[in-house]
Design a protein around this motif. Structure first.
Motif, PDB file in Angstrom:
ATOM      1  N   GLN A 183      -5.250  83.163   4.665  1.00  0.00           N
ATOM      2  CA  GLN A 183      -5.221  82.086   3.691  1.00  0.00           C
ATOM      3  C   GLN A 183      -6.162  80.953   4.088  1.00  0.00           C
ATOM      4  N   HIS A 184      -6.609  80.972   5.322  1.00  0.00           N
ATOM      5  CA  HIS A 184      -7.591  79.984   5.786  1.00  0.00           C
ATOM      6  C   HIS A 184      -8.979  80.582   5.607  1.00  0.00           C
ATOM      7  N   ARG A 185      -9.798  79.923   4.826  1.00  0.00           N
ATOM      8  CA  ARG A 185     -11.100  80.477   4.467  1.00  0.00           C
ATOM      9  C   ARG A 185     -12.032  80.652   5.667  1.00  0.00           C
ATOM     10  N   ASP A 186     -11.742  79.929   6.742  1.00  0.00           N
ATOM     11  CA  ASP A 186     -12.609  80.038   7.912  1.00  0.00           C
ATOM     12  C   ASP A 186     -12.068  81.033   8.941  1.00  0.00           C
ATOM     13  N   PHE A 187     -11.115  81.870   8.529  1.00  0.00           N
ATOM     14  CA  PHE A 187     -10.505  82.811   9.480  1.00  0.00           C
ATOM     15  C   PHE A 187     -11.561  83.732  10.100  1.00  0.00           C
ATOM     16  N   ALA A 188     -12.401  84.344   9.269  1.00  0.00           N
ATOM     17  CA  ALA A 188     -13.414  85.265   9.787  1.00  0.00           C
ATOM     18  C   ALA A 188     -14.346  84.552  10.762  1.00  0.00           C
ATOM     19  N   ALA A 189     -14.757  83.342  10.417  1.00  0.00           N
ATOM     20  CA  ALA A 189     -15.644  82.573  11.304  1.00  0.00           C
ATOM     21  C   ALA A 189     -14.951  82.258  12.626  1.00  0.00           C
ATOM     22  N   ASP A 190     -13.645  81.956  12.567  1.00  0.00           N
ATOM     23  CA  ASP A 190     -12.891  81.666  13.789  1.00  0.00           C
ATOM     24  C   ASP A 190     -12.841  82.890  14.699  1.00  0.00           C
ATOM     25  N   GLN A 209     -16.406  95.671  19.804  1.00  0.00           N
ATOM     26  CA  GLN A 209     -15.314  96.133  20.659  1.00  0.00           C
ATOM     27  C   GLN A 209     -13.983  95.471  20.280  1.00  0.00           C
ATOM     28  N   LEU A 210     -13.946  94.859  19.119  1.00  0.00           N
ATOM     29  CA  LEU A 210     -12.747  94.186  18.631  1.00  0.00           C
ATOM     30  C   LEU A 210     -12.249  94.875  17.367  1.00  0.00           C
ATOM     31  N   THR A 211     -10.956  95.202  17.328  1.00  0.00           N
ATOM     32  CA  THR A 211     -10.325  95.806  16.153  1.00  0.00           C
ATOM     33  C   THR A 211      -9.203  94.897  15.662  1.00  0.00           C
ATOM     34  N   LEU A 212      -9.196  94.603  14.371  1.00  0.00           N
ATOM     35  CA  LEU A 212      -8.108  93.847  13.756  1.00  0.00           C
ATOM     36  C   LEU A 212      -7.223  94.813  12.989  1.00  0.00           C
ATOM     37  N   GLU A 213      -5.909  94.726  13.209  1.00  0.00           N
ATOM     38  CA  GLU A 213      -4.959  95.608  12.548  1.00  0.00           C
ATOM     39  C   GLU A 213      -4.163  94.825  11.514  1.00  0.00           C
ATOM     40  N   LEU A 214      -4.117  95.352  10.279  1.00  0.00           N
ATOM     41  CA  LEU A 214      -3.410  94.711   9.171  1.00  0.00           C
ATOM     42  C   LEU A 214      -2.491  95.732   8.520  1.00  0.00           C
ATOM     43  N   THR A 215      -1.364  95.278   7.988  1.00  0.00           N
ATOM     44  CA  THR A 215      -0.489  96.171   7.239  1.00  0.00           C
ATOM     45  C   THR A 215      -1.077  96.406   5.848  1.00  0.00           C
ATOM     46  N   GLU A 216      -0.585  97.456   5.180  1.00  0.00           N
ATOM     47  CA  GLU A 216      -1.124  97.821   3.871  1.00  0.00           C
ATOM     48  C   GLU A 216      -1.056  96.674   2.870  1.00  0.00           C
ATOM     49  N   SER A 217       0.052  95.937   2.878  1.00  0.00           N
ATOM     50  CA  SER A 217       0.246  94.904   1.865  1.00  0.00           C
ATOM     51  C   SER A 217      -0.805  93.810   1.938  1.00  0.00           C
ATOM     52  N   VAL A 218      -1.332  93.555   3.128  1.00  0.00           N
ATOM     53  CA  VAL A 218      -2.324  92.492   3.287  1.00  0.00           C
ATOM     54  C   VAL A 218      -3.600  92.818   2.516  1.00  0.00           C
ATOM     55  N   GLN A 225     -17.010  90.428   5.743  1.00  0.00           N
ATOM     56  CA  GLN A 225     -17.803  89.558   6.615  1.00  0.00           C
ATOM     57  C   GLN A 225     -17.624  89.965   8.081  1.00  0.00           C
ATOM     58  N   LEU A 226     -16.393  90.255   8.452  1.00  0.00           N
ATOM     59  CA  LEU A 226     -16.113  90.657   9.830  1.00  0.00           C
ATOM     60  C   LEU A 226     -16.740  92.016  10.147  1.00  0.00           C
ATOM     61  N   ARG A 227     -16.615  92.959   9.210  1.00  0.00           N
ATOM     62  CA  ARG A 227     -17.197  94.286   9.450  1.00  0.00           C
ATOM     63  C   ARG A 227     -18.720  94.200   9.533  1.00  0.00           C
ATOM     64  N   GLY A 228     -19.287  93.307   8.749  1.00  0.00           N
ATOM     65  CA  GLY A 228     -20.729  93.127   8.817  1.00  0.00           C
ATOM     66  C   GLY A 228     -21.190  92.656  10.176  1.00  0.00           C
ATOM     67  N   ALA A 229     -20.307  91.951  10.885  1.00  0.00           N
ATOM     68  CA  ALA A 229     -20.634  91.469  12.230  1.00  0.00           C
ATOM     69  C   ALA A 229     -20.273  92.491  13.309  1.00  0.00           C
ATOM     70  N   GLY A 230     -19.673  93.618  12.894  1.00  0.00           N
ATOM     71  CA  GLY A 230     -19.351  94.677  13.851  1.00  0.00           C
ATOM     72  C   GLY A 230     -17.888  94.872  14.135  1.00  0.00           C
ATOM     73  N   VAL A 231     -17.007  93.949  13.701  1.00  0.00           N
ATOM     74  CA  VAL A 231     -15.570  94.058  13.963  1.00  0.00           C
ATOM     75  C   VAL A 231     -15.008  95.270  13.217  1.00  0.00           C
ATOM     76  N   ARG A 232     -14.126  96.029  13.880  1.00  0.00           N
ATOM     77  CA  ARG A 232     -13.486  97.186  13.262  1.00  0.00           C
ATOM     78  C   ARG A 232     -12.166  96.771  12.618  1.00  0.00           C
ATOM     79  N   ILE A 233     -11.839  97.423  11.506  1.00  0.00           N
ATOM     80  CA  ILE A 233     -10.623  97.097  10.761  1.00  0.00           C
ATOM     81  C   ILE A 233      -9.733  98.330  10.686  1.00  0.00           C
ATOM     82  N   ASP A 250     -11.978 101.178   9.013  1.00  0.00           N
ATOM     83  CA  ASP A 250     -12.533 102.072  10.017  1.00  0.00           C
ATOM     84  C   ASP A 250     -11.480 103.041  10.555  1.00  0.00           C
ATOM     85  N   LYS A 251     -10.206 102.649  10.437  1.00  0.00           N
ATOM     86  CA  LYS A 251      -9.149 103.461  11.043  1.00  0.00           C
ATOM     87  C   LYS A 251      -7.847 103.276  10.276  1.00  0.00           C
TER      88      LYS A 251
END
Length: 610
Positions: free
Chosen positions: A447-454, A468-477, A491-499, A520-521
């Motif tokens: 909900q914070h627009r700067d989350f990806a930048a943070d 080398q960083l993976t963010l895990e989210l539940t389906e509902s998100v 934006q995060l995937r464009g920088a290389g972060v895996r989801i 990605d997974k």
């Protein structure tokens, strides 16, 4: 003489050597100083030198420093009458609170030529009585990384450091012995910590003797920390620990549970109320820390074993309720537990305020669980889990994370977990670009627009490659229409972060919708894995889910693996990676070597049984 050799002479001098900067902070110490005082180098560097002196010797020693000479910069604590060096005989204090006679020779060390604003420092050569604590310096040492990276049946692969993998078991044993020695002690005060306190409390409750516990917080410690500074606040905590020990008998236990929270376990005590009164009076006596006189008042709760006491957790809950009531009654007070205290509004609100305080004091820690890849016989990822240790016991995440979301603390906790995970796992990540660390993310954080930048800023500040960083989210998100989730994920995937999509299969996403998502997974939920009992079941949806995910270019991890049969079943169906208690439970970063060894041994056994 070469500079490197001169450094070695200082490092291995038989005398304890310290260098103290103008503000009183320790900027150098050698091995002998670690042995003499029982602190590790990491604990002392940057700390105020006063914590190594008994309270009665501090003022006199500061006078010695002030008289060292005018070579120090004007207004510094080292300015005074001219003198090249000076000697002082007084009492030092070790990490465990014991005092020892010391002789200190002090000399001014001018700033190097051309060094801007470096100021004058003071070199201290310290000799003390024999009987220091030689092993204490190793407590808290970080994991070196000398453990096997890959395992196959009967053999080990290369180590991260490039040394022979055969040496890893010996390194494990030595490192684990050090960890066990230090893991039950608070590194600042050398008091027992929460786990050791709980162990002794449980043992005491098994006996028929009286058992009383006192739980106490320093009043307004956060304000004192802000006013005095971190170093002086640590000095205050060390002094509080010393005073608490002096208020009880040798066989009683004084523990630091975290932050400014302490606990006292009294066994076979005939008058616990008198002990509580003595502690309150002792702690309220003024003391000098960081050049200021303070009176550390406390709020304290007392609870005693009774016929209704089920276990140590219940007794701690009662003491906590009494301590909360003491705070509400005006602080600098102690109260004995009464049953009605559990129903007060103050106690019910303490869950929120306690979590907020834990966040403010940096008491949210991170544990790590390995994810193994059967295909290459290696731990390829660690998943980070937030942990809150309250009154010496871990609060289950399903209890405090909902509170964090309701109170708005989830963003701060999420940032802290991500920052710690990147910093603590970075040495391991450096061993192979294919390694990664996974962190769970709440929908509220998006909900914070700067989350990806943070997220990217934290990765940059800790030196972790976003790939080398993976963010895990539940389906509902993924399908939350109220936030710009997909935009930030792209934006995060464009920088290389895996989801990764966590708990896959429990929600409403279809394989067709997966194709539209920046993924990605997927992680197969533990509720599906639990259906595998013997490994002979006919569960065709596993093969369907894994094959379909692979067709979409997604990796598949199964979580909640608890038996070799479950691991074998999923490996036979092409699951890319496995995670669960079969391999290792989540553990602190300090246990990383043992966690990896456990995971790889379990994987070897599954391989051998196939």
């Amino acid at each position: 003489m070469e500079a490197g050799f001169a450094q070695q002479l200082l490092e291995y001098s038989p005398d304890a050597l310290l260098l103290v900067s103008q503000d009183g902070a320790i900027s150098f110490l050698n091995v002998a100083a670690e042995r003499l005082f029982g602190y590790s180098r990491a604990q002392l560097l940057g700390a105020d030198h006063s914590m190594l002196l008994a309270e009665a010797s501090r003022e006199e020693f500061h006078g010695v420093l002030a008289g060292l000479g005018t070579a120090a910069s004007p207004g510094s604590p080292f300015s005074g009458s001219p003198s090249a060096s000076s000697q002082f005989a007084g009492s030092g204090r070790r990490a465990d609170g014991t005092e020892l006679p010391v002789e200190i020779t002090c000399s001014l060390v001018p700033a190097p030529a051309g060094a801007a604003d470096a100021g004058t420092s003071v070199a201290l050569s310290i000799r003390g009585a024999a009987g220091g604590n030689p092993g204490a310096g190793s407590v808290g040492r970080s994991l070196s990384g000398d453990f096997a990276r890959r395992r196959t049946s009967g053999s080990a692969g290369a180590s991260l450091s490039g040394g022979p993998a055969a040496a890893a078991p010996a390194a494990f044993a030595e490192h684990d012995d050090e960890l066990k020695a230090g893991s039950l002690r608070d590194p600042l005060t050398a008091l027992p910590n929460g786990p050791l306190f709980n162990e002794r409390l449980a043992a005491a409750l098994r006996r028929p003797d009286p058992v009383d516990i006192l739980l106490l917080n320093l009043d307004d410690f956060r304000h004192l920390n802000d006013v005095l500074g971190r170093s002086a606040a640590d000095e205050l905590l060390v002094e509080v620990a010393s005073r608490l020990r002096n208020c009880v008998r040798p066989h009683d236990t004084v523990a630091r549970l975290g932050g400014d929270e302490f606990a006292v376990l009294l066994t076979e005590c005939l008058n616990a109320d008198a002990v509580a009164k003595r502690i309150a009076e002792s702690l309220y006596a003024p003391l000098r820390v960081g050049g200021s006189m303070v009176r550390p008042g406390v709020s304290m709760g007392l609870a005693s074993k009774s016929g209704q006491t089920l276990n140590g957790a219940e007794l701690l809950r009662q003491a906590d309720a009494a301590m909360t009531a003491a705070k509400a009654a005006g602080k600098n007070n102690w109260l004995r537990f009464r049953p009605e205290m559990l129903n007060t509004a103050a106690h019910k609100a303490d869950g929120d305020s306690g979590l907020r305080r834990a966040v403010e004091l940096g008491q949210i820690s991170v544990h790590y669980q390995p994810v193994v890849s059967p295909g290459i016989g290696s731990v390829v990822q660690f998943e980070a889990f937030a942990r809150w240790e309250r009154h010496g016991r871990l609060v289950p995440p399903n209890q405090f994370l909902p509170v964090a979301e309701q109170s708005g603390l989830i963003r701060e906790i999420g940032d802290e977990v991500l920052r710690r995970a990147c910093a603590e796992i970075r040495p391991w990540l450096a061993g192979d670009p294919a390694y990664s660390v996974a962190v769970n993310v709440s929908g509220l954080q998006f909900q914070h627009r700067d989350f990806a930048a943070d997220v990217l800023a934290i990765a940059a500040s800790t030196g972790v490659d976003p790939r080398q960083l993976t963010l895990e989210l539940t389906e509902s998100v993924f399908f939350d229409a109220s936030s710009d989730v997909l935009g930030q994920l792209r934006q995060l995937r464009g920088a290389g972060v895996r989801i990764a999509m966590d708990d896959f299969g429990t929600g409403y996403s279809t394989l067709g919708r997966l194709q539209e998502l920046p993924l990605d997974k997927v992680k197969i939920d533990r509720s599906f894995v639990a259906m595998i009992k013997t490994g002979q079941e006919q569960l065709p949806f596993f093969a369907t889910m894994i094959s379909a995910a692979h067709a979409l270019g997604l990796k598949v991890t199964a979580e909640g693996i608890e038996t070799p049969a479950q691991a074998k079943y999923l490996m036979d169906r092409g699951c890319d990676s496995l995670q669960g208690y079969l391999f290792a439970k989540p553990a602190p970063a300090s246990h990383l070597a043992g966690t990896m060894e456990s995971a790889l041994n379990a994987l070897d056994k599954v391989d051998a049984a196939r």
